[in-house]
Design an enzyme around this catalytic site. Structure first.
Site, PDB file in Angstrom:
ATOM      1  N   ASP A  99      -4.484 -12.967   3.215  1.00 17.84           N
ATOM      2  CA  ASP A  99      -5.748 -12.494   3.774  1.00 17.84           C
ATOM      3  C   ASP A  99      -6.948 -12.770   2.864  1.00 17.84           C
ATOM      4  O   ASP A  99      -8.073 -12.398   3.202  1.00 17.84           O
ATOM      5  CB  ASP A  99      -5.663 -11.001   4.159  1.00 17.84           C
ATOM      6  CG  ASP A  99      -4.869 -10.170   3.181  1.00 17.84           C
ATOM      7  OD1 ASP A  99      -4.539 -10.676   2.090  1.00 17.84           O
ATOM      8  OD2 ASP A  99      -4.574  -8.997   3.502  1.00 17.84           O
ATOM      9  N   HIS A 138       0.813  -1.223   0.000  1.00 15.67           N
ATOM     10  CA  HIS A 138       0.000   0.000   0.000  1.00 15.67           C
ATOM     11  C   HIS A 138       0.849   1.278   0.000  1.00 15.67           C
ATOM     12  O   HIS A 138       0.312   2.369  -0.180  1.00 15.67           O
ATOM     13  CB  HIS A 138      -0.928   0.043   1.220  1.00 15.67           C
ATOM     14  CG  HIS A 138      -1.977  -1.031   1.229  1.00 15.67           C
ATOM     15  ND1 HIS A 138      -2.844  -1.233   0.181  1.00 15.67           N
ATOM     16  CD2 HIS A 138      -2.291  -1.980   2.153  1.00 15.67           C
ATOM     17  CE1 HIS A 138      -3.647  -2.258   0.464  1.00 15.67           C
ATOM     18  NE2 HIS A 138      -3.323  -2.730   1.651  1.00 15.67           N
ATOM     19  N   HIS A 158      -6.251  -7.276  -0.530  1.00 17.36           N
ATOM     20  CA  HIS A 158      -6.427  -5.832  -0.745  1.00 17.36           C
ATOM     21  C   HIS A 158      -5.699  -5.417  -2.020  1.00 17.36           C
ATOM     22  O   HIS A 158      -4.635  -5.956  -2.333  1.00 17.36           O
ATOM     23  CB  HIS A 158      -5.870  -5.053   0.450  1.00 17.36           C
ATOM     24  CG  HIS A 158      -6.511  -5.429   1.756  1.00 17.36           C
ATOM     25  ND1 HIS A 158      -5.947  -6.346   2.621  1.00 17.36           N
ATOM     26  CD2 HIS A 158      -7.676  -5.034   2.324  1.00 17.36           C
ATOM     27  CE1 HIS A 158      -6.738  -6.492   3.686  1.00 17.36           C
ATOM     28  NE2 HIS A 158      -7.801  -5.711   3.520  1.00 17.36           N
ATOM     29  N   ASP A 181      -2.552 -10.581  -2.530  1.00 15.66           N
ATOM     30  CA  ASP A 181      -3.094 -10.089  -1.259  1.00 15.66           C
ATOM     31  C   ASP A 181      -4.552  -9.682  -1.508  1.00 15.66           C
ATOM     32  O   ASP A 181      -4.884  -9.188  -2.585  1.00 15.66           O
ATOM     33  CB  ASP A 181      -2.282  -8.887  -0.790  1.00 15.66           C
ATOM     34  CG  ASP A 181      -2.689  -8.404   0.591  1.00 15.66           C
ATOM     35  OD1 ASP A 181      -2.004  -8.745   1.562  1.00 15.66           O
ATOM     36  OD2 ASP A 181      -3.713  -7.676   0.691  1.00 15.66           O
TER      37      ASP A 181
END
Ligand SMILES: [Zn+2]
Length: 343
Positions: free
Chosen positions: A251, A128, A166, A164
């Site tokens: 995740d 991120h 996200h 991931d």
């Protein structure tokens, strides 16, 4: 290919990055990852990679010098939060700079032929982190710094697959106008950070080198298998990268508390097998996996173990099965967006 040594990046100093309060991004995540590694990979098959701080020159290929100076000033203040999610403690700076430097060293170990596969168990995570901004538990974009270094070391093209759950908004931002880096993200949508629409295909001149597959909540292994077979692998085959890196968060596992996808450890192993076979078909075999998110400890342990068993040559086939209409729709949206790129 069984029996070949696997490069490992790990350092106990990553564990000293911790929050004063309860936080999902905690040192125990690496303890779980190490447990998975130990049960799947005999020490004789491990090659330890040097962990050292990232240099200014390496970090400045993806972050501005102004941001890095600002971040260092903030980190020197001790304990605190950079944004609502992203904490720091007195040891965070050391851990973050070591994690990014360890990632660079993994990329070099692969490019120089010291190992053909590798895994970096890094904290804090990185995908991120944007050129000018820390966010989402991430300070420095470890995988982007490693990819930029690989290009600097002579790799003509580098591919990054980000599974991931996200969207890897930082990595997308960093390479949005860079046609030598292919970024393919599979993520849940809607979900933090809200970016990652399939129509985001890259800046003019780099169209088609940014690919987003936005999966609806509840998506399971069969849709990921189909995404790899019909979108990710064909794109990778056409791109012919000299190095393949993976933002390997766990995740998207069904047990994860921060998201709503339904993958399991075997699915992560199967995706690893598919990517390892791909780089073997290219001839060089260079595959490096970087830990990103993943917040259920047992899911991390089992997924890391499945991933390493796949790297050792225990082959798992990509999941198959019927897809829900919303999953089919998600894949179609990416296929259409990618096919609209000019040329
Ligand atoms: Zn994540």
């Amino acid at each position: 290919m069984p029996g070949l040594p696997i490069a490992i990046v790990d350092d106990r100093r990553f564990d000293r990055h911790r929050s004063e309060e309860q936080h999902p991004e905690r040192p125990e995540r690496l303890v779980a990852a190490r447990a998975g590694l130990e049960c799947a990979l005999p020490p004789a098959e491990q090659v330890e990679v040097l962990v050292r701080p990232v240099s200014d020159e390496e970090a400045e290929r993806v972050h501005s010098s102004d941001y890095l100076a600002r971040l260092q000033r903030t980190l020197r203040t001790g304990w605190g939060y950079i944004d609502a999610d992203t904490y720091f403690c007195p040891e965070t700076g050391e851990a973050a700079w070591l994690a990014a430097g360890g990632g660079v060293e993994l990329s070099r170990a692969l490019l120089e032929g010291r190992a053909r596969r590798g895994i970096a168990l890094l904290r804090p995570p990185g995908h991120h982190a944007c050129p000018e901004k820390a966010m989402g538990f991430c300070l420095l974009n470890n995988i982007a710094i490693a990819a930029a270094d690989a290009v600097e070391q002579g790799a003509k093209r580098v591919a990054i697959v980000d599974w991931d759950v996200h969207h890897g908004n930082g990595t997308q931002d960093i390479f949005y106008d860079e046609k030598r880096v292919l970024f393919v993200s599979l993520h849940q949508s809607p979900l933090y950070p809200g970016t990652g629409a399939p129509e985001e295909i890259g800046a003019p001149g780099a169209e088609g080198t940014n690919v987003n597959i936005a999966m609806p909540p509840g998506t399971g292994p069969a849709a990921y298998g189909e995404a790899l077979r019909t979108i990710v692998l064909p794109l990778l085959e056409a791109f012919e990268a000299d190095l393949l890196l993976v933002s390997a968060g766990f995740d998207a596992h069904f047990k994860d508390p921060l998201a709503q996808l339904e993958l399991d450890a075997d699915c992560f192993g199967a995706m690893t097998t598919a990517l390892a076979r791909h780089v073997d078909r290219l001839g060089h075999g260079r595959l490096g996996l970087f830990l990103e998110g993943g917040y259920d400890l047992e899911a991390i342990e089992h997924s890391v173990a499945a991933l390493l068993r796949a790297l050792r040559g225990e082959e798992l086939e990509l999941p198959t099965g019927p897809l829900r209409p919303v999953e089919q729709q998600a894949l179609r949206r990416t296929t259409e967006a990618v096919s609209k790129k000019p040329g």
